[in-house]
Scaffold this active site. Structure first.
Site, PDB file in Angstrom:
ATOM      1  N   ALA A   1      10.069  -0.202   4.094  1.00  0.00           N
ATOM      2  CA  ALA A   1      11.115   0.370   3.242  1.00  0.00           C
ATOM      3  C   ALA A   1      10.579   1.296   2.130  1.00  0.00           C
ATOM      4  CB  ALA A   1      11.978  -0.759   2.682  1.00  0.00           C
TER       5      ALA A   1
ATOM      6  N   ASP B   1      14.450  -4.963   3.700  1.00  0.00           N
ATOM      7  CA  ASP B   1      14.816  -3.543   3.797  1.00  0.00           C
ATOM      8  C   ASP B   1      16.053  -3.225   2.973  1.00  0.00           C
ATOM      9  OD1 ASP B   1      13.206  -4.238   6.346  1.00  0.00           O
ATOM     10  OD2 ASP B   1      13.063  -2.079   6.067  1.00  0.00           O
TER      11      ASP B   1
ATOM     12  N   ASN C   1      16.136  -7.879   6.846  1.00  0.00           N
ATOM     13  CA  ASN C   1      14.700  -7.629   7.055  1.00  0.00           C
ATOM     14  C   ASN C   1      14.424  -7.587   8.555  1.00  0.00           C
ATOM     15  OD1 ASN C   1      12.050  -7.205   5.933  1.00  0.00           O
ATOM     16  ND2 ASN C   1      11.514  -9.226   6.714  1.00  0.00           N
TER      17      ASN C   1
END
Ligand code: MRU
Length: 349
Positions: free
Chosen positions: A46, A239, A249
Site C-alpha cells: 500500500a 491496504d 488486507n
C-alpha cells in the site's frame, strides 16, 4: 536502498516481480508506464504504490507539453485519474495523489507563481516529501509495535509488509525488524501468501537480509501452529482500514485472524494513519480487487501445471478482517485498541 526513489529525473523502482531470483531496478520516464507498473505489481504494497503514484505525477508534470499553468494543471489531473485507477483496494494510492493535488490547489489559492517549471518542481518536491515521510512514519510505527513483542516470541506474518511494501523499513515487518534490532530473540513463521507468494518470495528475502530467523509455512498451516501453542503473536499490514476498524488486507488474512482469535493469540494490523479511510463506515464498503486467474493456475508443481488445462479459478486479492478479531491496530501515533471507531480519534490528527 529505497524501494521507490527519484534519481536523475527518473523514477526508479525495485522490480518485485522477479525477486528473489534477480534484483533489478527499473527506470520510468512516463506516468502511463508507472500506472502499468502498479497494476502489474512491479511495485506493490500500500504505501509503496502511493509513493510510486506520487512520483508518477511528477513525471506527468515533466511530460506535459503545455505552455500554460492551466494546461499543465489539466494534464496533471488527467494523469492523477489514470494513476488512481491502477489498483482499487489500497487507499494510500488515491490518498497520495489527492494529497499532491490538494497541495497544488492550496499553492494556487495562496497566489503561488504560475511559472510552469516552478509548478513541475513543486509536484516533485511534494512527492519527495511524501516518500521521506513514509520512512519516518514506518520507523515510528515500528517503535510502537515492537513494544508488543516479547523476547522469545514466534510471530506469524502474512504477505510482505517490509521495506519492499513501503518506501523503506516497512509496516508489520518493520515492527519485527525493530524488535530484532532491540535484541529480542524472535522467530518468524512466514505465510507463503498464495497466489502471488509475497511471503515466500519477498518477506523471506527481506528476513535473510536482516538476519532474522524464519521458516516458510503454507498459508493453511497457520491454524496448526496457533493451536499447538507454537506462535505467540500474529502481525500483518493493511491496504485499507474502515472507520470501525475492519481491515482489508492480502487474501488469507481473515482466516489467519480467525485462527488466532479462536486460540486466544493476539493479532495486530500495522498501518500508517493514511491507510485508515474514515469515509467508509465498515469493511464491506472497501472495493476488493479481483485479479487475473493466471495467478492462481499459472504455478507449477515439479515442473507440471497444478490444475487441469481447462480449470477455472477465482482470484480476489484481498479480504476483510472484522474488527472484533483484532487485538490492536498499530499506527505511527500509537497503538489503537478497541473500540476502534472511538479510539481512532486519538491517533488521527
Ligand atoms: O497485492 P499486494 O502485494 O500489493 O498486497 C499488499 C498487502 O496486502 C500488504 O500486506 C499491505 O499492502 C500492507 S503492508 C504495507
Amino acid at each position: 536502498m529505497r524501494t521507490v526513489f527519484w534519481e536523475n529525473n527518473e523514477l526508479k523502482m525495485i522490480d518485485q516481480r522477479i525477486l528473489p531470483a534477480r534484483f533489478e531496478v527499473v527506470s520510468y520516464h512516463a506516468h502511463k508506464d508507472v500506472a502499468f507498473a502498479i497494476t502489474d505489481m512491479v511495485v506493490r504494497g500500500a504505501p509503496a504504490i502511493g509513493a510510486a503514484a506520487a512520483f508518477g505525477l511528477a513525471l506527468a508534470g515533466h511530460e506535459s507539453a503545455s505552455t500554460s499553468s492551466d494546461g499543465l494543471l489539466a494534464d496533471l489531473k488527467t494523469a492523477a485519474t489514470l494513476l488512481k485507477s491502477s489498483r482499487p483496494t489500497a487507499v494510500n494510492l488515491a490518498w497520495a495523489v489527492d494529497r499532491i493535488l490538494l497541495a497544488l490547489s492550496q499553492r494556487e489559492r495562496a497566489g503561488g507563481e504560475g511559472d510552469i517549471d516552478l509548478i513541475r518542481q513543486f509536484v516533485l518536491d511534494e512527492a519527495q516529501k511524501l516518500a521521506d515521510e513514509d520512512v519516518e512514519i514506518n520507523k515510528r510505527m515500528a517503535e510502537h509495535g515492537a513494544a508488543l513483542i516479547n523476547d522469545g516470541d514466534t510471530i506469524i506474518h502474512h504477505c510482505n509488509t517490509g521495506a519492499l511494501a513501503t518506501v523503506d523499513w516497512g509496516t508489520a515487518l518493520g515492527v519485527i525488524r525493530t524488535a530484532h534490532e532491540q535484541g529480542k530473540r524472535i522467530h518468524v513463521l512466514v505465510d507463503e501468501t498464495r497466489p502471488r507468494l509475497q511471503g515466500a518470495r519477498l518477506t523471506a528475502w527481506e528476513l535473510e537480509q536482516y538476519g532474522i530467523p524464519y521458516e516458510i509455512i503454507s498459508d493453511n498451516m497457520s491454524g496448526y501452529f496457533l493451536k499447538a501453542g507454537q506462535a505467540q503473536k500474529v502481525f500483518f499490514g493493511a491496504d485499507r482500514v474502515a472507520a470501525n476498524g475492519d481491515v482489508a488486507n492480502k487474501i488469507g488474512t481473515y482466516m489467519l485472524a480467525l485462527a488466532a482469535f479462536d486460540n486466544g493469540i493476539p493479532a495486530y494490523s500495522v498501518v500508517p494513519t493514511s491507510t485508515i479511510d474514515l469515509s467508509l463506515a465498515h469493511g464491506g464498503l472497501i472495493p476488493i480487487e479481483e485479479r487475473n486467474t493466471d495467478e492462481v493456475l499459472g504455478i507449477q508443481f515439479h515442473g507440471e501445471p497444478i490444475a487441469p488445462k481447462n480449470a477455472r479459478a477465482r482470484n480476489p486479492a484481498f479480504d476483510v478482517t472484522p474488527n472484533r478479531l483484532l487485538s490492536g491496530i498499530v499506527t505511527e501515533n500509537g497503538v489503537v485498541y478497541p473500540p476502534f471507531d472511538v479510539n481512532f480519534a486519538k491517533v488521527i490528527r
